[in-house]
Design an enzyme around this catalytic site. Structure first.
Site, PDB file in Angstrom:
ATOM      1  CD  GLU A 113      -0.301   0.407   5.680  1.00  9.78           C
ATOM      2  OE1 GLU A 113      -0.512  -0.625   5.009  1.00  9.78           O
ATOM      3  OE2 GLU A 113      -1.215   1.086   6.184  1.00  9.78           O
ATOM      4  CB  THR A 114       5.428  -2.850   3.748  1.00 11.27           C
ATOM      5  OG1 THR A 114       6.227  -1.668   3.904  1.00 11.27           O
ATOM      6  CG2 THR A 114       4.178  -2.520   2.945  1.00 11.27           C
TER       7      THR A 114
END
Length: 323
Positions: A113-114
């Protein structure tokens, strides 16, 4: 750094241009008792951004697996995941045990995700949800619902003042990229400070991801995916999603042989990916399906699975143990 022109051209959103805003404000005010004037001021300050509309029209999931996998399964992402797990082992394993979720999958979600919190998004969350809720008809209903939920969340379920929150082009926030309804339904105040902070509190971040998995039916110690080798006469399958629907032994009878020992009675599905060397066939199980509740793409779930496996292998290697 110069920004693309599409990111610089923005237009203010005014209530009289969007009749739906008045109804939205009325609904939120009725449900929460919040001041309509304050709600209108928040929405009037949001900006339509063409770059958001551009981004949602070209999702990574539109790529084949042969192009999608190299985005997420890289030496840098694996190495950083191993370091991240090792640095936070005690907390990760405590929360993993608490929720029955393997810690490497918590880490892999954050990695996909990040990049472990490095890239949580630079769009104003209000801009993203207003742009998509009011200006993107294909999914306006969904994003308007998320905007309504965001406006209804109490302050202690957000990382900061609502008009300062930043995230992805879709309005997802924090290290785990939670949409507003996921913050509401699965966010956890693990550190006990009275606030669910998915941007700054690692206990809250880890526990919220684990809680999301647990609430969607994660099976402690259960399988996620395993390679299959179809024979020449394998029965063609129509698979609508990754929900388990056939026992492994039924898929074997149809010509899909597992490349490792599997419980013959375990419910599974069969996913096919177009890899760099041709078609790949995979038995997938309940825990794979749970990952697709986070993102519905089977390729996303497979990327999370393979990253988690690589991280676990690195963490448990003898070389890692000495570092």
């Amino acid at each position: 750094m110069l920004l693309p022109l599409s990111m610089l051209i923005v237009a203010p959103v005014w209530a009289d241009e969007h009749p739906g805003q008045a109804q939205l404000v009325q609904e939120v005010a009725k449900d929460t008792g919040k001041d309509p004037a304050a709600l209108n001021a928040l929405l009037d300050g949001a900006k339509k951004q063409q770059s958001i509309l551009d981004a949602i029209s070209r999702p990574a999931e539109a790529k084949p697996w042969s192009e999608y996998r190299p985005i997420f399964i890289t030496p840098a992402r694996i190495d950083e995941g191993i370091r991240f797990y090792r640095d936070h082992r005690a907390l990760l394993e405590k929360i993993g045990a608490q929720y029955g979720v393997a810690p490497e999958y918590i880490v892999a979600i954050l990695g996909v995700e990040t990049f472990y919190g490095r890239n949580t998004g630079n769009y104003k969350v209000l801009d993203a949800l207003v742009t998509l809720g009011l200006y993107y008809p294909p999914r306006a209903t969904f994003f308007r619902g998320e905007l309504k939920t965001l406006l209804e969340l109490p302050d202690n379920m957000l990382a900061g003042p609502l008009d300062t929150l930043t995230g992805s082009y879709a309005g997802a926030q924090g290290w785990g990229q939670f949409m507003p309804d996921s913050i509401r339904d699965y966010g956890v105040d693990e550190d006990g400070d009275g606030r669910i902070d998915l941007q700054n509190s690692l206990p809250d971040i880890f526990a919220s991801v684990a809680n999301y998995f647990a609430k969607h039916g994660w099976v402690k110690g259960g399988p996620v995916a395993a390679r299959a080798q179809p024979d020449a006469a394998a029965k063609p399958l129509t698979v609508k999603d990754s929900a388990p629907q056939w026992p492994v032994e039924q898929l074997e009878a149809w010509g899909y042989g597992p490349l490792q020992h599997l419980d013959p009675g375990a419910l599974s599905s069969m996913q096919t990916f177009q890899g760099a060397s041709g078609s790949e066939y995979w038995f997938t199980f309940q825990n794979f399906y749970v990952i697709t509740r986070y993102n519905r793409s089977p390729m996303y779930a497979m990327a999370v699975h393979q990253l988690a496996q690589a991280i676990a292998e690195g963490v448990n290697s003898p070389e890692s143990a000495t570092q």
